[in-house]
Structures are given as C-alpha cells and as structure tokens.
Design an enzyme around this catalytic site. Sequence first.
Site, PDB file in Angstrom:
ATOM      1  N   ASP A 110     -10.671  24.365  -9.556  1.00  0.00           N
ATOM      2  CA  ASP A 110      -9.506  25.216  -9.839  1.00  0.00           C
ATOM      3  C   ASP A 110      -9.712  26.584  -9.204  1.00  0.00           C
ATOM      4  O   ASP A 110     -10.845  26.999  -8.956  1.00  0.00           O
ATOM      5  CB  ASP A 110      -9.331  25.401 -11.354  1.00  0.00           C
ATOM      6  CG  ASP A 110      -9.070  24.079 -12.047  1.00  0.00           C
ATOM      7  OD1 ASP A 110      -8.606  23.141 -11.379  1.00  0.00           O
ATOM      8  OD2 ASP A 110      -9.348  24.005 -13.259  1.00  0.00           O
TER       9      ASP A 110
HETATM   10  N1  URA Z   1     -12.752  20.858 -14.657  1.00  0.00           N
HETATM   11  C1  URA Z   1     -11.803  21.815 -14.735  1.00  0.00           C
HETATM   12  O1  URA Z   1     -11.103  21.937 -15.735  1.00  0.00           O
HETATM   13  N2  URA Z   1     -11.647  22.627 -13.671  1.00  0.00           N
HETATM   14  C2  URA Z   1     -12.410  22.550 -12.550  1.00  0.00           C
HETATM   15  O2  URA Z   1     -12.238  23.349 -11.622  1.00  0.00           O
HETATM   16  C3  URA Z   1     -13.405  21.558 -12.501  1.00  0.00           C
HETATM   17  C4  URA Z   1     -13.551  20.714 -13.569  1.00  0.00           C
END
Ligand code: URA
Length: 243
Positions: A110
């Site tokens: 993310d």
């Molecule tokens: N899980 C999440 O919620 N976000 C990420 O970036 C990676 C794993």
Amino acid sequence: MAKQAKTNNLERILHNQGFGSRKLCRIMIINEEITVNGELCDDPSAVFELDNLHFTVQGEAWDYKEKSYLMMHKPSNYECSHKTQHHPTIYSLLPHPLVERGVQCIGRLDEDTTGLILISDDGQFIHKMSSPKHKVPKVYEVTCKHPISDEQIDHILKGVQLIDEDAPIAALDCTRLSETVIHMTLAEGKYHQVKRMVAAISNRVEGLKRIQIGELKLPEDLAVGEWRWLSENDMMALSSKNT
Ligand code: URA
C-alpha cells in the site's frame, strides 16, 4: 561439449540493457560515450562475451545483467504502480534503464506501507515469488492503535474471518514486540490483508513495514528509498526450503 559463451554486438547489448532505441545506442557508441571492460569502443557492431561484461555509459558504470533482480526499501507515500494516481511511483527511484527493461514489483505494498519489495524483469521469477501456490511467507512489523491482547494474538493465529473470503485466514506466526507492536507472518498476499486482519480483531493498523520475504530480511543498511541488486545469497534466501 564445452558450453559456448553467449555473445552479442555492442549496439544490441546496450539496447537490451535498457539504454534506448538501437539508433540512440548506435549514436552514443559512435560519439565515444561507451567503454567496455575498461576500453573505449566506438564500433556498434563490435562483439563481446556477455559473462562478466562491464561497461560505462556516459561515465556511469554498469555490469551486464541478463535479467534484473532487485530489492528496494519502499518509502511511505509512493505507489507500486507504473501509472500512479496520487503519489509518485516507486519506479521513479530506479535508474531509467531498469525501468526501460520493464521491471515489475512482485506483489504490491500500500502507499502508506514501507519496507522490503522485490523487483524484477524475469517473468518466471515474478510468477514463482507471487503465485499463491508457492506461499512465500512474508513478515510484517505492525504498529497498532490499541494495545494488543493475548486473546487478539490467539485469534490471529487461529484465523479471522474476512469479508469476501470463504474460510478464516490465520497468520503463520504472530509475536508481540511491545504493547502495540507485533510481527505477523502471512502465507498469502491478499488485498490489504494485514490491515483487514487487524481490523477483524477490533484494532487498527497505524504503521506497517514489511521486514522479510521468505528467508530474506530487509538489510539494516538499506536506507528508505534505496535499492540494490539481489546477491547470490539473497537469491538463495528466497528459494530456501522454508520458502
Ligand atoms: N497488508 C496490508 O494491509 N497492506 C500492505 O501493504 C501489505 C500487506
């Protein structure tokens, strides 16, 4: 029979390594902007062995790589996409020739997640590392908003039910480091998985960093925003029996 060394001509080598169109590469060679193994070469059709080939382009040193395998320490506020919406792309942190070669990140983080991300232009490697079948474990350092109880950790280890999933999903491991920080190991890479699992135990993720993929740990000396080539040891850590 002895294995024949792979060779190619300089114009094609530069083009394949991401330095632009064949025409542009030819012009750079003729303009004496290229050295190969320490010597100036102004002949676009000069043929070289590819193994252990070192060259410079406009003074910058490069080693020939048939395929690119990299790791990056992803910063916050960068997106893992070539076409980003709100933030700069992590590909803007790489030298242009690598981007030209079509490197892709292996699984996305993310925009507000930091930490270890792998990048490659080897389709088979990308498939192996990202395929759900191979279940490459990933370790996240998760900072939660509220203190994490033993019951919440148990719940994560036994499995939590996420909306849109048929069956509960359990972490492979979950260890508390402090009142609000845990290390969580996951076998899958589902959309927002850590955030959704933590929300499912009535807590909230305030900070998320990926610290390990397979047996490969994010190196302490890889600063945020930096990248490096994967070494042979790194590749072994990624293909180790536990991975
Ligand atoms: N899980 C999440 O919620 N976000 C990420 O970036 C990676 C794993």
